[in-house]
Structures are given as structure tokens and as C-alpha cells.
Design an enzyme around this catalytic site. Structure first.
Site, short mmCIF file in Angstrom:
data_model
loop_
_atom_site.label_atom_id
_atom_site.label_comp_id
_atom_site.label_asym_id
_atom_site.label_seq_id
_atom_site.Cartn_x
_atom_site.Cartn_y
_atom_site.Cartn_z
N GLU A 26 0.88 -1.17 0.00
CA GLU A 26 0.00 0.00 0.00
C GLU A 26 0.91 1.21 0.00
OE1 GLU A 26 -1.47 2.78 0.55
OE2 GLU A 26 -2.80 2.53 2.26
N CYS A 77 -2.91 8.40 3.00
CA CYS A 77 -2.63 7.97 1.62
C CYS A 77 -3.78 8.34 0.70
CB CYS A 77 -2.35 6.48 1.57
SG CYS A 77 -3.49 5.55 2.58
O1 TXE Z 1 8.11 5.52 4.53
P1 TXE Z 1 8.95 4.19 4.43
P2 TXE Z 1 8.44 6.88 5.25
C1 TXE Z 1 4.85 8.05 1.71
C2 TXE Z 1 4.86 9.55 1.95
C3 TXE Z 1 6.12 9.76 2.70
C4 TXE Z 1 7.03 8.71 2.14
C5 TXE Z 1 8.14 8.27 3.05
O2 TXE Z 1 4.91 10.22 0.72
O3 TXE Z 1 6.69 11.02 2.49
O4 TXE Z 1 6.17 7.61 1.88
O5 TXE Z 1 7.62 7.89 4.31
C6 TXE Z 1 9.92 0.41 7.08
N1 TXE Z 1 12.76 -3.10 4.61
N2 TXE Z 1 4.04 7.34 2.66
O6 TXE Z 1 9.88 7.23 5.18
O7 TXE Z 1 10.41 4.42 4.39
C7 TXE Z 1 9.97 1.59 8.00
O8 TXE Z 1 10.73 1.27 9.15
C8 TXE Z 1 11.66 -3.25 5.38
C9 TXE Z 1 2.83 6.79 2.13
O9 TXE Z 1 7.86 6.78 6.60
O10 TXE Z 1 8.34 3.48 3.29
C10 TXE Z 1 8.50 1.82 8.26
O11 TXE Z 1 8.01 0.89 9.24
N3 TXE Z 1 11.03 -2.23 5.98
C11 TXE Z 1 2.22 5.88 3.06
C12 TXE Z 1 7.85 1.50 6.92
O12 TXE Z 1 8.81 0.70 6.23
C13 TXE Z 1 11.52 -0.98 5.79
C14 TXE Z 1 2.35 6.04 4.49
C15 TXE Z 1 7.49 2.72 6.07
O13 TXE Z 1 8.65 3.45 5.81
C16 TXE Z 1 12.66 -0.77 4.99
C17 TXE Z 1 3.60 6.64 4.88
C18 TXE Z 1 13.28 -1.89 4.39
N4 TXE Z 1 14.36 -1.78 3.59
C19 TXE Z 1 4.38 7.25 3.97
N5 TXE Z 1 12.91 0.56 4.98
C20 TXE Z 1 0.93 5.27 2.68
N6 TXE Z 1 0.96 4.26 1.85
O14 TXE Z 1 -0.09 5.68 3.17
C21 TXE Z 1 11.96 1.16 5.74
N7 TXE Z 1 11.11 0.22 6.23
#
Ligand code: TXE
Length: 564
Positions: free
Chosen positions: A252, A286
Site C-alpha cells: 500500500e 494515503c
Molecule cells: O516511509 P517508508 P516513510 C509516503 C509519503 C512519505 C514517504 C516516506 O509520501 O513522504 O512515503 O515515508 C519500514 N525493509 N508514505 O519514510 O520508508 C519503516 O521502518 C523493510 C505513504 O515513513 O516506506 C516503516 O516501518 N522495511 C504511506 C515503513 O517501512 C523498511 C504512508 C514505512 O517506511 C525498509 C507513509 C526496508 N528496507 C508514507 N525501509 C501510505 N501508503 O499511506 C523502511 N522500512
């Protein structure tokens, strides 16, 4: 060492990590919420192993036992309603009331729905196998749990998203390991505690804290499914890491959701919807309205209504009940919003209201008061050199007119309290502008002409499209949730979401197993003639035509019986 909530001012940087621990901060105040361990890959692997042991017992439980646990967990939540809402607010910055309305209430509804309906939804079912049934066979599908479901959520809905997925996974007979976002680890731990207090068997719901490295370790520990919510970039990293072990993944990945308002819409309602849709959770949803397209004739009027409503909103600490907009959840997110607003300005769009970091005059605290408090706190904690301070993590709700799709922030996800407005002339143009995006999570269409609303909705490339509604359908756990295009893969919620958490097994039975099948060996000219008949008659699906094949079929069976 115990990992407990800890009070005391530290910094407005929300999450500071080192190799041993993560410090969680309240982004609205700079208060430290507490510290949790940064778990190592070995610890994550051990958690997944224990979870798998719990799974082998849980998969044999009846739906009644599973329902009892999920319903008990609901009761636990209700006894701690305000406490949980305050924790969500403290770690994410969102208003306390919004935590109840947008996270706790919807997930309670989802829990009761799947607790009551999963048995019916996963009931073994017969499949119509057409003419094969005339040969005395039948087929049915039974649904098996997958095993250990790894849940990696983001920080924007830190309670409802992982808890909803957990409840569904448990009802399907799986065990769960949650790796909460490093920005909201205590909300994640709270989910584990809720199930513990509800009497869940040991290790059935495990929570492993840490940052992306811990998340990566969870993927490498080879769970049987990954449910991920976050950015496109991390989604791709996880999908490729999971592919090494063929682990199925539901992704998602956010959106750039358009709202289209036609000139026959109820403009008062549309204004209220646009404001809530864009600014709820400080725009960090989102499915928040990221682009508003208004039909030319009503653009000025609707823009004025939106600006007037925005002016009325109070912004401030999430623990105040009269606050509508809280803080951004992290400095990183605040910087993205600032960059996008600046890009709009530079591209010639007009900031109608808002546009700055901090809280405007109408707010309940001034930016300066936050700044001086947090600066002092940093000194007090003596970690000034470790944490870079910023004034605060509030960004004003911002309405921008004159936006066009070629402006960069109309293409990139902002995830903040901005509402850029563009205009359109025709239905076709509105659809084209809405679809001009790499994302496709949700969209909304506003018109009094319901036929037009549905017609437009079906042409928009998005997983959920509302007519005269906005944003909230993630809260309807009965309906599938997921995106087209780069908004993700797979579905959560609804029957489609439950199907992501099971392994379908096809059972095929021949009830009249007395004769060989005509397609068995050895082959012969009679066999080949029969196979021609299969192609010409059997494959038509028509009983009348298959009857033409019967003489050839019986010749072939006699041949096989003689040979045997
Ligand atoms: O997300 P990340 P971030 C979008 C929004 C935001 C951007 C970055 O635009 O500015 O994403 O947000 C884990 N292997 N959304 O930095 O990095 C991390 O620890 C496994 C949209 O917060 O994707 C966290 O638990 N896991 C969105 C989760 O992934 C890993 C909601 C999300 O982190 C990992 C939030 C890896 N290699 C942000 N690296 C929506 N879909 O609604 C990180 N994580």
C-alpha cells in the site's frame, strides 16, 4: 533494561535512532514519549521462529476461538479508549479526537466484522466445473492459513492499519509479527499488549521494534506474507527482497488522490469535504485529497468557500479537543511539504491561505512558544549536539489556486496539509487530468447527477472512487482497499483482503472411480480421434454437443479396458 514511556522535554526531532535504541518524540511538543530497542536481525529471526510455533497451534483453533480472542481485544481497547487515543496523538501529532474517529472506531468495526464474518467468508465452497461434473467429479475450495504474517506499517495510521491487518490475519488462522514504524513504536507495542491482555496465546502477536533495518530483517526472516504500508521506494525494496524467497507481498504505497467537482455539485458540501479530505491528519493520509479539480464556472466560488472554512480551523497540540489540525509527524515530512509549497510558488501558483511552517495567528499556540520550549529542552537533556533542532513541526493548512498538472508537486505525493486547486472545462478533461498520475489509490467525484458521477468514477484509474464522498472508505473494513498503478499491489480489507491472508486449496473428487479416463495412456488412433472430439464437442460446454461424442468415448474406454 525496561522500555517504558518516558516524559521530559528533549527535542522536536521526532525519532532519533542509534544502533541500540529508538527515541520516540511527540512532534507537537518535543516531549520524549519513550525509548524502545532497535532489534537485531538475530532477534527478529528468533521472533519469527517463535511466531511460527504459535502458528502451528493457532491454525488448529476453531473460528469460535478466534472470534472470542478478537472480540476480547475489542473490549480491551474500549476500556482504554482515551489512553490509546492519547498515545496515538502523542506519537503521531494528530488530534486526539481524530485518533478516535479515524483510527479506533473504524478498526473496532473492522474487528467485529471479521470476527463475525470470517467463518462464512472462508467456508469451503463448491466450484461449478461444467461438463466435468457429468463425468461424476466435483471440486471444492478450502482455505488454509498462510503461517506467519509480517506487517510493516507506516506512521500515519499507526494503530488502525496494523491492528486491522492483525485481526484479519488471526481470523484466517495465521500468527503475526508487526514491525511498527520507528516514528510510532509505542503504538505498535500497544497492539501487542492489547492481544496479551485479551488472553492471546504466547507469541501469537509479536511486535519487533526498530527502523528500516529491522523491517528488512523481518523480510529476510522469511515470513509467509508481508503486508507493507509506506513509500513507493521502500515498497520496491521490500518486493525485491521478498522475491528472493518468493514471499508474497501486499503493498500500500500512497497516492496523489484527485477530487473532481462539477458545476452542478453541492458546493457547500464539496467545500467541507475538500477541507477535511486535504487537512485531516495534517494531510498525511494515503487517500487525502492531494489535487482538487473544479469546473471553471464554480471555481472562484468554491475556492472562496474553502478558504473561509480553512481560516476557521484551529491548529495545535493534538491533546486539545478544539484542535482540528495537529503537527506533522516528522521533520522529514514537514520539509517535503515546505519544498512542495515553494515549488508551487515558484511555478506561479497563488497561495490563498497558509503556506508557512508554524502556527498562524488563529492557532492555539504560537510558533515562538514552541521554539523556545523545545530549545530549552534540548539544553536540559544535554543532547544538543546529537539532535538538530527545528522550530516546530506544524505546517499551516494551505490552499493554493492556479495549479496545473505540469507543476512538480501536482505529480509527487505531498502527504501534508496542502490543497492545490486546478480548473477544468469538460468531463473528458477532468478524467484526463485525474488520470495523469503515476498513482491511483482513491478519487472522488462531486455532482448532483449520479449517472454522471458513476460514469466518471468508472473511468478513473484508482482502487476506490467515491461519488459525493471523500477519503474515508479505508474505514469501511468490509470493502477492499488498494491501488492501481504505483499506489500498490494486492488488497487489504474486504473479502479480497482476507483472501490475501489464506492459501486456497482445490480438492477434486471423482465419485465414480470405476473406469479409466479417456485421456490416459497408452495413446492410439482411437485415442487421437477421441481427443479431436474433446476439442470439437466437449470443449464447447454444451450438453447437446457432448452427447455427439459418446459413441467415440465409449469406444476409447473399451480400448483402454481391454489394454488394461
Ligand atoms: O516511509 P517508508 P516513510 C509516503 C509519503 C512519505 C514517504 C516516506 O509520501 O513522504 O512515503 O515515508 C519500514 N525493509 N508514505 O519514510 O520508508 C519503516 O521502518 C523493510 C505513504 O515513513 O516506506 C516503516 O516501518 N522495511 C504511506 C515503513 O517501512 C523498511 C504512508 C514505512 O517506511 C525498509 C507513509 C526496508 N528496507 C508514507 N525501509 C501510505 N501508503 O499511506 C523502511 N522500512
Amino acid at each position: 533494561m525496561t522500555w517504558q514511556y518516558h516524559h521530559g522535554m528533549a527535542s522536536v526531532i521526532q525519532s532519533k535512532r542509534d544502533d541500540q535504541q529508538i527515541i520516540s518524540f511527540n512532534p507537537a511538543t518535543g516531549e520524549e514519549v519513550g525509548r524502545v530497542p532497535q532489534l537485531s536481525a538475530a532477534e527478529v529471526l528468533a521472533a519469527v521462529d517463535r511466531s511460527r510455533e504459535a502458528f502451528h497451534k493457532w491454525k488448529t483453533t476453531s473460528f469460535r476461538e478466534r472470534r472470542a480472542l478478537v472480540m476480547k481485544a475489542r473490549e480491551v481497547i474500549l476500556t482504554q479508549l482515551d489512553e490509546i487515543a492519547h498515545l496515538i496523538s502523542a506519537e503521531s501529532g494528530k488530534p486526539f479526537g481524530e485518533a478516535i474517529a479515524m483510527e479506533i472506531a473504524p478498526v473496532l468495526d473492522l474487528m467485529q466484522h471479521f470476527a463475525r464474518s470470517a467463518e462464512r467468508m472462508l467456508k469451503p465452497r463448491r466450484i461449478n466445473i461444467g461438463l466435468y461434473a457429468t463425468l461424476g467429479r466435483y471440486s471444492k475450495i478450502v482455505y488454509h492459513p498462510l503461517g506467519v504474517v509480517g506487517i510493516i506499517p507506516a506512521w500515519n495510521y499507526p494503530f488502525s492499519i496494523p491492528l486491522g491487518e492483525t485481526a484479519m490475519a488471526l481470523m484466517a488462522g495465521n500468527s503475526v509479527v508487526i514491525k511498527p514504524s520507528e516514528l510510532t513504536p509505542f503504538v505498535g507495542l500497544q497492539i501487542g499488549e492489547i492481544f496479551e491482555r485479551a488472553g492471546a496465546p504466547a507469541d501469537l502477536v509479536k511486535v519487533v521494534t526498530g527502523d528500516g533495518r529491522t523491517g528488512a530483517a523481518l523480510v529476510d526472516a522469511i515470513p509467509d506474507k508481508i503486508m507493507f504500508t509506506g513509500s513507493v521506494a521502500t515498497g520496491k525494496t521490500i518486493a525485491s527482497a521478498a522475491a528472493k524467497n518468493l514471499i508474497p507481498v501486499v503493498l500500500e504505497l500512497g497516492g496523489k488522490d484527485p477530487m473532481i467537482v462539477f458545476d452542478d455539485a453541492n458546493l457547500d458540501l464539496a467545500a467541507g469535504a475538500a477541507v477535511w479530505g486535504a487537512f485531516c491528519n495534517a494531510g498525511q493520509s494515503c487517500s487525502s485529497v492531494e489535487r482538487l479539480y473544479i469546473q471553471e464556472g464554480v471555481a472562484d466560488k468554491l475556492t472562496k468557500l474553502i478558504v473561509a472554512r480553512t481560516r476557521e480551523l484551529k491548529q495545535g497540540r493534538g491533546d486539545r479537543e478544539d484542535v482540528s489540525i495537529g503537527a506533522m509527524s516528522s521533520e522529514r515530512q514537514l520539509r517535503i511539504v515546505e519544498d512542495h509549497v515553494n515549488a508551487f510558488r515558484e511555478a506561479g501558483a497563488k497561495i490563498e491561505i497558509g503556506g508557512r511552517v508554524g502556527i498562524a495567528d488563529r492557532g492555539v499556540r504560537s510558533a515562538d512558544s514552541v521554539r523556545s520550549k523545545s530549545d530549552g529542552a534540548i539544553e536540559n537533556e544535554g543532547i544538543h549536539d546529537q539532535l538538530s533542532a527545528i522550530s516546530n513541526l506544524f505546517f499551516e493548512p494551505t490552499v493554493i489556486s492556479g495549479a496545473t498538472n505540469d507543476m512538480r508537486p501536482m505529480q509527487e505525493e505531498t502527504f501534508g496539509p496542502t490543497l492545490p486547486i486546478a480548473t477544468f472545462k469538460t468531463e473528458e478533461e477532468a478524467i484526463r487530468l485525474a488520470n495523469d498520475s503515476e498513482f491511483g489509490l482513491t478519487a472522488s467525484v462531486w455532482t448532483r447527477d449520479y449517472a454522471k458521477g458513476r460514469r466518471v468514477a468508472e473511468q478513473i484509474e484508482a482502487g476506490s472512487v467515491c461519488v459525493n464522498e471523500v477519503l474515508y472508505t479505508h474505514g469501511i473494513g468490509q470493502t477492499p482497499w488498494g491501488g492501481f498503478k504505483n499506489s500498490g499491489r494486492g488488497r487489504t480489507h474486504g473479502l479480497e483482503g482476507l483472501m490475501e491472508l489464506v492459501q486456497p486449496q482445490h480438492i477434486h473428487v471423482n465419485r465414480v472411480a470405476v473406469l479409466p479416463d479417456a485421456w490416459w495412456m497408452p495413446y492410439s488412433p482411437t485415442a487421437v480421434e477421441t481427443f479431436r472430439g474433446f476439442a470439437k464437442y466437449f470443449a464447447t460446454g454444451s450438453i447437446r454437443k457432448i452427447s455427439l461424442l459418446l459413441p467415440q468415448l465409449s469406444k476409447r474406454i473399451r480400448e483402454l479396458l481391454k489394454g488394461g
